[in-house]
Write a protein that holds these residues in place. Structure first.
Motif, PDB file in Angstrom:
ATOM      1  N   LEU A 137       0.569  -1.052   0.272  1.00  0.00           N
ATOM      2  CA  LEU A 137      -0.174  -0.046  -0.018  1.00  0.00           C
ATOM      3  C   LEU A 137       0.891   1.319  -0.012  1.00  0.00           C
ATOM      4  O   LEU A 137       0.332   2.576   0.254  1.00  0.00           O
ATOM      5  N   ALA A 138       2.161   0.913  -0.199  1.00  0.00           N
ATOM      6  CA  ALA A 138       2.933   2.403  -0.448  1.00  0.00           C
ATOM      7  C   ALA A 138       2.390   3.066  -1.708  1.00  0.00           C
ATOM      8  O   ALA A 138       1.483   2.350  -2.611  1.00  0.00           O
ATOM      9  N   THR A 139       2.261   4.361  -1.818  1.00  0.00           N
ATOM     10  CA  THR A 139       1.595   5.156  -2.689  1.00  0.00           C
ATOM     11  C   THR A 139       1.674   4.831  -4.317  1.00  0.00           C
ATOM     12  O   THR A 139       0.513   4.754  -4.564  1.00  0.00           O
ATOM     13  N   ASP A 140       2.668   4.469  -4.443  1.00  0.00           N
ATOM     14  CA  ASP A 140       2.881   4.109  -6.004  1.00  0.00           C
ATOM     15  C   ASP A 140       2.124   2.868  -6.316  1.00  0.00           C
ATOM     16  O   ASP A 140       1.881   2.522  -7.227  1.00  0.00           O
ATOM     17  N   HIS A 141       2.105   1.824  -5.170  1.00  0.00           N
ATOM     18  CA  HIS A 141       1.575   0.630  -5.364  1.00  0.00           C
ATOM     19  C   HIS A 141       0.025   0.365  -5.052  1.00  0.00           C
ATOM     20  O   HIS A 141      -0.638  -0.518  -5.657  1.00  0.00           O
ATOM     21  N   VAL A 142      -0.444   1.494  -4.549  1.00  0.00           N
ATOM     22  CA  VAL A 142      -2.071   1.205  -4.097  1.00  0.00           C
ATOM     23  C   VAL A 142      -2.949   1.047  -5.367  1.00  0.00           C
ATOM     24  O   VAL A 142      -3.786   0.032  -5.276  1.00  0.00           O
ATOM     25  N   PRO A 143      -2.647   1.855  -6.315  1.00  0.00           N
ATOM     26  CA  PRO A 143      -3.735   1.465  -7.494  1.00  0.00           C
ATOM     27  C   PRO A 143      -3.340   0.276  -8.418  1.00  0.00           C
ATOM     28  O   PRO A 143      -4.325   0.208  -9.213  1.00  0.00           O
TER      29      PRO A 143
END
Lengths: 122, 839
Positions: free
Chosen positions: B539-545
């Motif tokens: 859920l790191a910002t880059d990986h959330v989506p």
């Protein structure tokens, strides 16, 4: 019954999640707002209710494109809904409502028609 | 309309095939179907019977499952022998009762012919047809030295193979001057005999047994007509089959002079309501002792019972391709050249043990028949020439000459007409395959499941693949391995791009190697690859989506949009205090609670906003995330092992916990399940897991690539008697090799089946380090283990990440479309219809 557009502030930009969706509550019921910072337009709003899965989940789907059409994939049964038209790509008879959406400063606003609420699941 | 009764007597291969065919037709709805089987076991594959003495069990040989019968509403009555047919009242009698029928199908098969030899009825004189027969042979062979098979035909040689695999010195006694007299000529028989003798089976041809008497050195002594004799401990009669027509005889149906229930082209007997198919049926004075013609009869009858006036059985091709004791034998069409004017081309390489004969029409234009011994390479090509009357090339001898001698390459799939039968078991033609491809099928697996081609004896597998590949190519279908429209790469290729170029975000990858925005196929796949390579929080910002909703919210979405929670319970071991916490949390949030198959507890019905609160409490009580939502390690199931069990030889729970702790959180192409059993009783069912470990006196046996679920697969034994560290090192390598090379959503079972070189190759790579990858794979796993974090702990402690878990970001109301009902003391989502009533 008025069909006047009413801009409703639903959240702030800090609530948005880049390249993903969030759900907001509006007088017209639950709405999914998607934010794609690198695209134009960068904001989309469609109904949050998935008419095939019968649950409020569309904001939690994966955002992407199918042959250039921006879409969200339902997290339940993976049908794709166009973020522009609300059309389900797998089933021509299924469509979800779409809403105009804009930024006013850091306020995210969705246009809902007064009276639209009765038509929507709530 | 009340249903009519259809009764099938016999649950063998043909009887089962009939039901499979019939159940798929509209007519099936008109009948209540009952099937009687004399044997206690479900229909099984008699063609591969000798594998029962290898690793195969009844389950491996079984053709259907009890579930299948139940799902198709077929009343399956095994171990219930029909003793009489009352044609006048249309009913059958068994020891259990009487059953009325409107239509009756006899699929009673055949029984082994035992030649009338004096003394053939004493103990250790056996036959070879059923699994019970095989059990009897196994029992008789226990602790003795020698076994004789009477009969040198196809089944006799199979039986000899069975005796050999039981460790007996095997003999074959054949009355005729050569082996397989029906299929082979004398030269072919001689080559086969030499090959079989070389394999250590003694062959005695032109021997007629006159009597069987007690032996001196062994149990029995066989006296032959030439005054010679042979001592042996057991005798298996395999001298042909006789149609099982006893029931039909006593019901006074018309029977052939030498047995067999007479049927017409519709497989109907002299009674219009009674039908016969398979080896019990006599059609045009012929009994067909092979499975393919039986299947054709079954299909014909299924069509007739659906009112198809055209359906007719008009004979069947008796060509056969076999591997007997490891020796290829093929016989096609008019193998003996009995057609008037037929001419022969023969190739006989005594050194290599290859014999090939073509029988050609008088005008030299078509192939009438063929015999192959030693190498069935040309079989598929020759069969297609013979079956389809394809015009032979100018120098037909090239078809059987070795390529070094100018032999022609195999007949390309293009040369086959659309009517060419590719799979004779299921009667699938090249035309059927083309139609399936035109209807959208684009891979071999799809063709197989759609047409059933190559799912019978499997003999046509190579030909089928050729035809499919060729047809796809012709249609311009590049057999695409692209992940989706955004990336022209397979998962494995993307893995390399990410790893080699040090790419750490989806945006970088799609910018450099893809196009568009991505989609729900490539995003989670890349998310998984990034997680495996760099092990950053999902859920790191880059990986959330990138994450599927289950990964995004680290819980499993259920049908009404709520989630279920599965905390990790390593090895299935849990303290009472922790169990109480689970119960208390479930009670406080009204969560439906169920024990999972993986020895954990699943709590259902949590809303999005409840998830972080619930996890706060679970983490405080010492729980970690269970990754039930991820394509990653699920559980390591274990039995209680040597710490408690009287039979356990190793501490299976301890090992299970160690393995679960090591591999938890590892992202992979699909979910991974482990199990550890503390002894060979296998209570943890390790052989149905991706990684299965079974304790031995000396350590651990490792099984890999098993699967339960939709397509069960027994795991393969990979290494034996490993110590703890060897076990972990081997699993490290296997897992990492899978994670790096597996395709998207490919379980280990399918991965192994698609791995070129299969199990042997995997052993080379992992156990012998043939690619020199061992250290790298171990180091990679080491990195992942070293950077493990409980994903939920990180989220619970981070207010920014917790914000994501709001039902509606601007409103605290609960989701208005979730409706609940109570059942068996717990709440569950209301069915859609009920919700509509409630609305």
């Amino acid at each position: 019954m008025s069909q006047q557009k009413q801009w409703q502030t639903v959240c702030e930009t800090a609530d948005l999640v880049a390249n993903s969706g969030i759900a907001v509550w509006t007088p017209a019921g639950p709405v999914a707002v998607f934010y794609c910072p690198d695209e134009t337009p960068s904001l989309y709003a469609i109904g949050h209710f998935d008419p095939i899965g019968n649950a409020n989940v569309l904001a939690r789907g994966i955002v992407g494109d199918i042959k250039g059409e921006p879409v969200v994939a339902s997290p339940l049964y993976k049908q794709h809904y166009s973020l522009l038209s609300g059309q389900c790509l797998e089933d021509a008879s299924v469509k979800v409502p779409t809403y105009a959406v804009q930024l006013d400063g850091d306020q995210v606003q969705v246009a809902v028609h007064a009276g639209q609420r009765e038509e929507c699941a709530a | 309309m009340s249903k009519k009764n259809l009764i099938v007597i016999g649950n063998g291969m043909v009887g089962h095939h009939f039901l499979e065919q019939f159940a798929d037709t509209p007519g099936a709805a008109n009948y209540h179907i009952t099937v009687f089987g004399e044997e206690p076991l479900l229909a099984y594959d008699r063609v591969h019977l000798s594998e029962y003495f290898g690793e195969a069990t009844h389950a491996d040989l079984a053709l259907g499952t009890a579930d299948w019968y139940r799902d198709n509403h077929i009343d399956l009555r095994l171990n219930e022998q029909v003793t009489a047919i009352d044609r006048q009242h249309q009913r059958v009698t068994t020891p259990q009762g009487q059953y009325p029928y409107d239509e009756l199908v006899l699929a009673t098969g055949s029984y082994p012919f035992v030649p009338p030899i004096e003394g053939n009825d004493q103990p250790h004189c056996l036959v070879y047809r059923t699994l019970a027969d095989l059990d009897a042979i196994r029992a008789s062979a226990d602790g003795v030295k020698t076994g004789v098979v009477v009969g040198g035909g196809l089944l006799g040689l199979e039986a000899a193979n069975a005796l050999k695999s039981l460790g007996l010195e095997a003999h074959v006694v054949e009355f005729a001057p050569r082996l397989m007299p029906v299929q082979l000529d004398s030269d072919g028989g001689a080559v086969l005999k030499q090959k079989i003798v070389d394999l250590g089976v003694q062959v005695h041809t032109e021997k007629a047994t006159q009597s069987i008497v007690p032996g001196g050195q062994a149990r029995l002594r066989m006296n032959f007509n030439d005054d010679s004799h042979l001592e042996t401990d057991l005798i298996v009669f395999s001298a042909g089959i006789r149609p099982q027509d006893a029931l039909a005889r006593s019901a006074e149906l018309v029977i052939g002079e030498r047995g067999g229930i007479v049927v017409n082209n519709q497989c109907t007997t002299s009674d219009p309501h009674i039908h016969a198919i398979g080896e019990c049926a006599l059609w045009e004075q012929r009994i067909y002792g092979l499975v393919a013609p039986g299947y054709t009869m079954a299909r014909t009858l299924a069509a007739c019972l659906n009112g198809d006036a055209e359906a007719a059985f008009t004979g069947a091709d008796m060509s056969t391709k076999l591997k007997l004791l490891g020796v290829d034998v093929g016989s096609i069409g008019d193998a003996h050249g009995q057609t008037p004017g037929a001419r022969n081309i023969r190739f006989n390489d005594e050194a290599a043990g290859h014999y090939r004969r073509m029988v050609i029409s008088a005008d030299g234009k078509t192939l009438l028949g063929a015999i192959l011994v030693g190498d069935n390479g040309p079989y598929d090509t020759l069969l297609q020439y013979a079956l389809n009357g394809i015009k032979l090339p100018d120098h037909p001898e090239t078809l059987i000459l070795p390529e070094s001698e100018g032999g022609a390459p195999a007949l390309g799939p293009d040369a086959l007409p659309d009517t060419a039968a590719i799979c004779s078991c299921h009667n699938v033609t090249k035309g059927d395959i083309c139609s399936a491809i035109d209807a959208g099928c684009s891979d071999l697996a799809g063709i197989k499941s759609g047409t059933k081609a190559s799912t019978g004896c499997g003999g046509c597998a190579a030909l089928l693949k050729n035809v499919v590949d060729n047809e796809l190519e012709k249609r311009g279908v590049e057999v695409s391995k692209d992940l989706c429209e955004h990336f022209p790469y397979s998962r494995q290729e993307l893995f390399h791009l990410v790893k080699v170029n040090g790419i750490r975000t989806f945006d970088t990858l799609i910018e450099q190697h893809g196009k568009g925005r991505g989609c729900d196929i490539c995003k989670p796949t890349v998310g998984s690859i990034l997680a495996t390579c760099w092990n950053e929080h999902i859920l790191a910002t880059d990986h959330v989506p990138l994450q599927d909703t289950n990964d995004t919210f680290m819980a499993n979405m259920q049908k009404n949009g709520t989630y279920s929670i599965v905390p990790r319970i390593p090895g299935g071991e849990i303290t009472p205090d922790k169990l109480i916490v689970l119960g208390q949390v479930a009670k406080d949030y009204g969560l439906y609670t169920k024990i999972t198959g993986g020895q954990r507890v699943d709590l259902f019905g949590a809303t999005l906003s409840e998830l972080p609160e619930i996890w706060e409490r679970l983490i405080a009580a010492g729980f970690e995330t269970g990754h039930a939502y991820g394509k990653s390690l699920r559980t390591v199931k274990s039995c209680v092992g040597s710490t408690w069990c009287r039979y356990g030889v190793q501490d299976s729970v301890g090992m299970a916990i160690r393995l679960e702790d090591r591999y938890k959180g590892l992202r992979s192409p699909h979910k991974i399940k482990f199990a550890v059993s503390g002894c060979t009783r296998e209570c943890a069912e390790a052989q149905s897991k991706d990684i299965g470990v079974i304790a031995t006196e000396n350590g651990w046996n490792l099984y890999v690539c098993g699967n339960g679920g939709m397509r069960p697969r027994h795991a393969d034994l990979f290494a034996t008697d490993l110590n703890d560290d060897e076990l972990i090192r081997t699993i490290d390598r296997v897992l990492m090799f899978y994670v790096r090379t597996g395709d998207r959503l490919q379980r280990t079972s399918v991965w192994l089946e698609n791995l070129e070189g299969g199990l042997a190759y995997l052993k080379e790579v992992i156990l012998n380090d043939s690619l020199g990858l061992g250290e790298e794979l171990e180091a990679h796993i080491g990195d992942i283990v070293g950077t493990y974090q409980c994903e939920w702990k990180t989220v619970v402690e981070d207010p920014e990440k917790r914000k994501r878990f709001r039902e509606f970001v601007n409103d605290e109301r609960k989701d208005p479309v979730q409706h609940w009902v109570e059942e068996r003391g717990q709440r569950r989502p209301a069915a859609t219809e009920t919700v509509e009533e409630m609305a």
